[in-house]
Design a protein around this motif. Structure first.
Motif, short mmCIF file in Angstrom:
data_model
loop_
_atom_site.label_atom_id
_atom_site.label_comp_id
_atom_site.label_asym_id
_atom_site.label_seq_id
_atom_site.Cartn_x
_atom_site.Cartn_y
_atom_site.Cartn_z
N PHE A 1 -9.85 -0.51 -2.27
CA PHE A 1 -10.00 0.18 -1.23
C PHE A 1 -11.57 0.36 -1.00
N TYR B 1 -4.66 7.85 -5.27
CA TYR B 1 -4.53 7.44 -4.00
C TYR B 1 -4.51 8.61 -3.32
N ASP C 1 0.75 -1.10 0.09
CA ASP C 1 -0.07 -0.18 -0.02
C ASP C 1 0.83 1.13 -0.01
#
Length: 169
Positions: free
Chosen positions: A134, A120, A108
């Protein structure tokens, strides 16, 4: 008979970058080699599908059917796609001859550090609502033919060499 190299992993894992290096190497050996990428394919198919679970499944099956068609015509196919569903990868194994599944695995932290598309950072800010892996569930490959750990210890070209060395021709 062609081969299908299905390179899967989360957004930002390095699928496309590794896939392009692999394509260049494989094309030197086989002129009848094509490179397909999920973003490119969405555009080619007219961006007519969204990001709901049903649309993602339909999109993935388009890619699978296209790869199957090309492979049956003797073309080597490198397809880089998130490929979120076990059912799609299972279909590939059952219907595509000479199918090779390569999972590009990253931490991650690496995904957040790379963040090439800004997904992200938008996720962290609450702006991104449909990020695969996610908010949107993803079924990670359980039995890929090859796992590439891509946290930066090897260059994308070295990763492409690993595919060449480990996938049968």
């Amino acid at each position: 008979m062609g081969q299908v190299y299905w390179i899967t992993g989360l957004s930002g894992a390095g699928k496309t970058t590794i896939g392009k290096f692999f394509y260049e190497k494989l094309r030197r050996k086989y002129a009848n080699t094509v490179f397909l990428d999920g973003d490119m394919l969405r555009e080619v198919f007219g961006n007519d599908l969204g990001y709901s679970d049903a649309d993602r499944r339909k999109c993935a099956m388009r890619y699978s059917n296209l790869c199957n068609l090309l492979q049956k015509q003797g073309i080597h196919v490198i397809c880089c796609t998130i490929s979120m569903f076990d059912s799609v990868r299972k279909w590939n194994r059952e219907h595509i001859e000479n199918y090779h599944e390569i999972y590009v695995k990253v931490s991650d932290k690496t995904l957040h550090d790379r963040d090439q598309k800004g997904l992200y950072s938008r996720y962290q800010n609450g702006e991104e609502k449909e990020l695969a892996g996610f908010q949107v569930g993803i079924e990670l490959p359980q039995n890929p033919d090859l796992i590439l750990l891509n946290d930066g210890e090897k260059t994308p070209e070295e990763q492409a060499d690993i595919i060449l060395d480990n996938c049968c021709f």
